[in-house]
Design a protein around this motif. Structure first.
Motif, mmCIF file in Angstrom:
data_model
loop_
_atom_site.group_PDB
_atom_site.id
_atom_site.type_symbol
_atom_site.label_atom_id
_atom_site.label_comp_id
_atom_site.label_asym_id
_atom_site.label_seq_id
_atom_site.Cartn_x
_atom_site.Cartn_y
_atom_site.Cartn_z
ATOM 1 N N MET A 21 0.825 -1.204 0.000
ATOM 2 C CA MET A 21 0.000 0.000 0.000
ATOM 3 C C MET A 21 0.863 1.260 0.000
ATOM 4 S SD MET A 21 -3.100 -1.049 -0.260
ATOM 5 C CE MET A 21 -2.302 -2.261 -1.359
ATOM 6 N N ASP A 22 1.989 1.217 0.696
ATOM 7 C CA ASP A 22 2.908 2.355 0.670
ATOM 8 C C ASP A 22 3.350 2.658 -0.759
ATOM 9 O OD1 ASP A 22 2.816 2.707 3.434
ATOM 10 O OD2 ASP A 22 4.609 1.503 3.804
ATOM 11 N N GLU A 23 3.665 1.611 -1.516
ATOM 12 C CA GLU A 23 4.087 1.797 -2.904
ATOM 13 C C GLU A 23 2.922 2.290 -3.764
ATOM 14 O OE1 GLU A 23 7.201 1.593 -4.231
ATOM 15 O OE2 GLU A 23 7.697 1.524 -2.084
ATOM 16 N N LEU A 24 1.733 1.758 -3.555
ATOM 17 C CA LEU A 24 0.567 2.181 -4.323
ATOM 18 C C LEU A 24 0.276 3.663 -4.095
ATOM 19 C CD1 LEU A 24 -1.869 1.611 -6.125
ATOM 20 C CD2 LEU A 24 -3.062 0.680 -4.124
ATOM 21 N N HIS A 28 1.240 8.516 -9.024
ATOM 22 C CA HIS A 28 0.618 9.799 -9.367
ATOM 23 C C HIS A 28 -0.908 9.661 -9.433
ATOM 24 C CE1 HIS A 28 -0.253 13.592 -11.293
ATOM 25 N NE2 HIS A 28 -0.873 12.952 -12.278
ATOM 26 N N GLY A 29 -1.598 10.555 -8.730
ATOM 27 C CA GLY A 29 -3.049 10.567 -8.759
ATOM 28 C C GLY A 29 -3.709 9.769 -7.662
ATOM 29 N N VAL A 30 -2.938 9.006 -6.872
ATOM 30 C CA VAL A 30 -3.519 8.236 -5.767
ATOM 31 C C VAL A 30 -3.519 9.106 -4.513
ATOM 32 C CG1 VAL A 30 -3.260 6.232 -4.247
ATOM 33 C CG2 VAL A 30 -2.866 6.001 -6.706
ATOM 34 N N VAL A 31 -4.702 9.313 -3.940
ATOM 35 C CA VAL A 31 -4.839 10.088 -2.705
ATOM 36 C C VAL A 31 -4.623 9.183 -1.493
ATOM 37 C CG1 VAL A 31 -6.401 11.524 -1.308
ATOM 38 C CG2 VAL A 31 -6.412 11.715 -3.813
ATOM 39 N N GLY A 32 -5.318 8.055 -1.479
ATOM 40 C CA GLY A 32 -5.190 7.102 -0.384
ATOM 41 C C GLY A 32 -5.402 5.692 -0.883
ATOM 42 N N ALA A 33 -4.873 4.719 -0.157
ATOM 43 C CA ALA A 33 -4.984 3.321 -0.575
ATOM 44 C C ALA A 33 -5.130 2.429 0.648
ATOM 45 C CB ALA A 33 -3.761 2.898 -1.382
ATOM 46 N N ILE A 34 -6.007 1.445 0.545
ATOM 47 C CA ILE A 34 -6.141 0.438 1.594
ATOM 48 C C ILE A 34 -6.261 -0.934 0.948
ATOM 49 C CG2 ILE A 34 -7.210 1.969 3.296
ATOM 50 C CD1 ILE A 34 -9.925 0.809 2.532
ATOM 51 N N GLY A 35 -5.878 -1.953 1.690
ATOM 52 C CA GLY A 35 -5.978 -3.307 1.172
ATOM 53 C C GLY A 35 -5.911 -4.339 2.273
ATOM 54 N N GLY A 36 -6.436 -5.515 1.986
ATOM 55 C CA GLY A 36 -6.381 -6.625 2.918
ATOM 56 C C GLY A 36 -6.240 -7.935 2.172
ATOM 57 N N ALA A 37 -5.382 -8.824 2.692
ATOM 58 C CA ALA A 37 -5.132 -10.124 2.060
ATOM 59 C C ALA A 37 -5.575 -11.237 2.997
ATOM 60 C CB ALA A 37 -3.652 -10.274 1.718
ATOM 61 N N ALA A 49 -2.315 3.612 3.351
ATOM 62 C CA ALA A 49 -1.284 4.603 3.045
ATOM 63 C C ALA A 49 -1.940 5.806 2.378
ATOM 64 C CB ALA A 49 -0.214 4.002 2.142
ATOM 65 N N GLY A 50 -1.184 6.887 2.283
ATOM 66 C CA GLY A 50 -1.768 8.115 1.762
ATOM 67 C C GLY A 50 -2.648 8.758 2.818
ATOM 68 N N SER A 51 -3.733 9.390 2.394
ATOM 69 C CA SER A 51 -4.580 10.126 3.324
ATOM 70 C C SER A 51 -6.048 10.025 2.945
ATOM 71 C CB SER A 51 -4.164 11.599 3.364
ATOM 72 O OG SER A 51 -4.216 12.177 2.065
ATOM 73 N N ARG A 52 -6.911 10.318 3.920
ATOM 74 C CA ARG A 52 -8.358 10.288 3.693
ATOM 75 C C ARG A 52 -8.783 11.382 2.718
ATOM 76 N NH1 ARG A 52 -11.431 11.930 7.651
ATOM 77 N NH2 ARG A 52 -13.247 11.083 6.581
ATOM 78 N N LEU A 53 -8.165 12.548 2.832
ATOM 79 C CA LEU A 53 -8.533 13.699 2.029
ATOM 80 C C LEU A 53 -7.349 14.164 1.197
ATOM 81 C CD1 LEU A 53 -10.459 15.686 4.807
ATOM 82 C CD2 LEU A 53 -11.402 14.051 3.163
ATOM 83 N N LEU A 54 -7.605 15.054 0.268
ATOM 84 C CA LEU A 54 -6.575 15.559 -0.631
ATOM 85 C C LEU A 54 -5.489 16.310 0.130
ATOM 86 C CD1 LEU A 54 -6.159 15.633 -3.737
ATOM 87 C CD2 LEU A 54 -7.265 17.886 -3.725
ATOM 88 N N ASP A 55 -4.294 16.313 -0.452
ATOM 89 C CA ASP A 55 -3.155 17.068 0.082
ATOM 90 C C ASP A 55 -2.746 16.626 1.489
ATOM 91 O OD1 ASP A 55 -3.038 18.604 -2.264
ATOM 92 O OD2 ASP A 55 -4.526 20.022 -1.480
ATOM 93 N N ALA A 339 -7.988 -7.749 -1.649
ATOM 94 C CA ALA A 339 -8.882 -6.675 -2.091
ATOM 95 C C ALA A 339 -8.263 -5.327 -1.766
ATOM 96 C CB ALA A 339 -10.238 -6.810 -1.412
ATOM 97 N N MET A 340 -8.377 -4.391 -2.715
ATOM 98 C CA MET A 340 -7.780 -3.067 -2.560
ATOM 99 C C MET A 340 -8.725 -1.988 -3.048
ATOM 100 S SD MET A 340 -4.015 -3.797 -4.177
ATOM 101 C CE MET A 340 -4.681 -5.016 -5.313
ATOM 102 N N SER A 341 -8.545 -0.792 -2.495
ATOM 103 C CA SER A 341 -9.241 0.399 -2.974
ATOM 104 C C SER A 341 -8.265 1.561 -2.983
ATOM 105 C CB SER A 341 -10.429 0.738 -2.072
ATOM 106 O OG SER A 341 -10.960 2.018 -2.384
ATOM 107 N N ALA A 342 -8.303 2.334 -4.069
ATOM 108 C CA ALA A 342 -7.504 3.553 -4.138
ATOM 109 C C ALA A 342 -8.416 4.716 -4.479
ATOM 110 C CB ALA A 342 -6.403 3.430 -5.188
ATOM 111 N N THR A 343 -8.351 5.781 -3.682
ATOM 112 C CA THR A 343 -9.053 7.012 -4.019
ATOM 113 C C THR A 343 -8.111 7.872 -4.852
ATOM 114 O OG1 THR A 343 -8.410 7.782 -1.815
ATOM 115 C CG2 THR A 343 -10.682 7.047 -2.114
#
Length: 375
Positions: A21-24, A28-37, A49-55, A339-343
């Motif tokens: 997730m840190d790499e994801l 460019h363009g990824v605000v936040g990412a979560i995943g579970g295996a 990784a990343g953040s809930r909101l922009l910036d 499963a993963m999600s990227a905002t």
């Protein structure tokens, strides 16, 4: 959607989901990412990784947060349709005009008397996609039929079907594959007409409750958002300004892509489906013999070609719309899911999609120096 391959023994080592997730989140363009295996239903790693909101605002997304799964919804809807077939309430070769007379009476679907349930399930009906952008006179891509930033207008499924009527058919019924959200909007209507209940209720009682998908639901009324802390996606408006699209209009999702879920719950569904616990084999093959491709196609492989140098066969299924992309890998033997999600803050999902495939590889195909304990 990738094809399910033969069940081949997979490597036992599991890489770090957090590192993946840190790499994801660096893409460019990824605000936040979560995943579970998961392996055999047991969590072997999760990450955020990343953040809930922009910036960088809002802190990290909780790793077990809900997210929109987009077109992964279709496989769940298809499962409910085929359960109704098993119960004798319709047949896979029943005609659309007989199941939904209103679409024939109002001429909302061309060739409705020739189109079958099987063809809609497999995207071979030739029905044009209500979601696709209408082409400009010069052949370039035009605008979609609805306003991405209108979170409150409630559209009926028939309204969405009507949008597709003016567009050219993509082929004769049963002739060829052509992805269309309209197929599943119509199948959702079929479910509701046959059962006399909402699609949300049928999905809950047939899938979510039995599989203990306790945090999964289908939003029904705009502007219903995602429950609990979660990541926000962003989309550029006509002036190029990024706008929060967290409250994506619920009436534009439905059977075509409206379910909200978690990595745990999506994995539970895929495990049960792959292991044949939801449908008898002959009905499951209606889907698995020719799986409908859900956007985005798995960039960089991962479907029929397998992972880990071909040692791990499975299926990749994805979903996306303005502001997010999701992806789930499920091994062909039903043992492994990721499963993963990227905002997002970009329109083009291809780079995040490729990065998600790399994440699957890094978790289920770690190098010999990788940490086998997971994360």
């Amino acid at each position: 959607m990738g094809q399910v391959g033969p069940a081949i023994a997979a490597p036992e080592r599991v890489g770090s989901v957090q590192e993946a997730m840190d790499e994801l989140a660096k893409v460019h363009g990824v605000v936040g990412a979560i995943g579970g295996a998961y392996v055999d239903g047991r969590p072997v790693g999760k990450g955020s990784a990343g953040s809930r909101l922009l910036d960088g605002e809002g802190g990290r997304i909780p790793a077990d947060a809900r997210f929109r799964i987009g077109s992964q919804t279709k496989e769940m809807v298809a499962t409910v349709v085929l359960q109704l077939v098993e119960e004798g309430r319709l047949g896979v070769d029943d005609k659309l005009a007989d199941l939904l007379p209103v679409v024939a009476r109002k001429d909302l679907v061309e060739r409705a008397g020739d189109i079958t349930v099987r063809q809609m399930l497999r995207h071979t009906s030739g029905i044009p996609d209500w979601y696709a952008a209408e082409p400009n006179p010069d052949g370039s891509e035009g605008e979609i039929s609805f306003d991405v930033f209108d979170f409150t207008t409630r559209y009926r499924p028939l309204d969405l079907v009507k949008w597709s009527r003016a567009r050219p058919r993509t082929g004769e019924p049963g002739e060829r594959f052509s992805y269309s959200n309209t197929n599943y909007t119509l199948l959702g209507m079929v479910i509701e007409r046959l059962t006399g209940r909402s699609l949300a209720a049928e999905l809950h009682d047939r899938l979510f409750a039995p599989l203990k998908m306790t945090r999964t639901y289908l939003p029904e009324k705009p502007p219903e958002g995602i429950r609990g802390p979660h990541g926000h996606g962003y989309y550029p408006d006509a002036r190029g300004r990024l706008r929060d699209v967290d409250r994506f209009n619920a009436s534009l999702g439905g059977a075509a892509g409206g379910v909200v879920s978690t990595a745990h719950d999506v994995s539970a569904f895929k495990r049960a489906f792959t292991q044949g616990r939801l449908l008898p084999p002959e009905l499951q093959r209606v889907l698995t013999d020719r799986l409908p491709q859900t956007p985005p196609p798995p960039p960089g492989g991962g479907g029929g070609g397998g992972l880990c140098g071909g040692k791990l066969q499975g299926q990749v299924i994805g979903g996306s719309t303005a502001g997010y992309v999701t992806m789930t890998f499920a091994s062909a033997d039903g043992r492994r899911q990721f499963a993963m999600s990227a905002t997002l803050s970009v329109k083009d999902i291809s780079e995040p999609g490729r990065a998600m495939m790399k994440a699957v590889e890094s978790v289920f195909c770690p190098s010999s120096s990788a940490n086998p304990a997971g994360a």
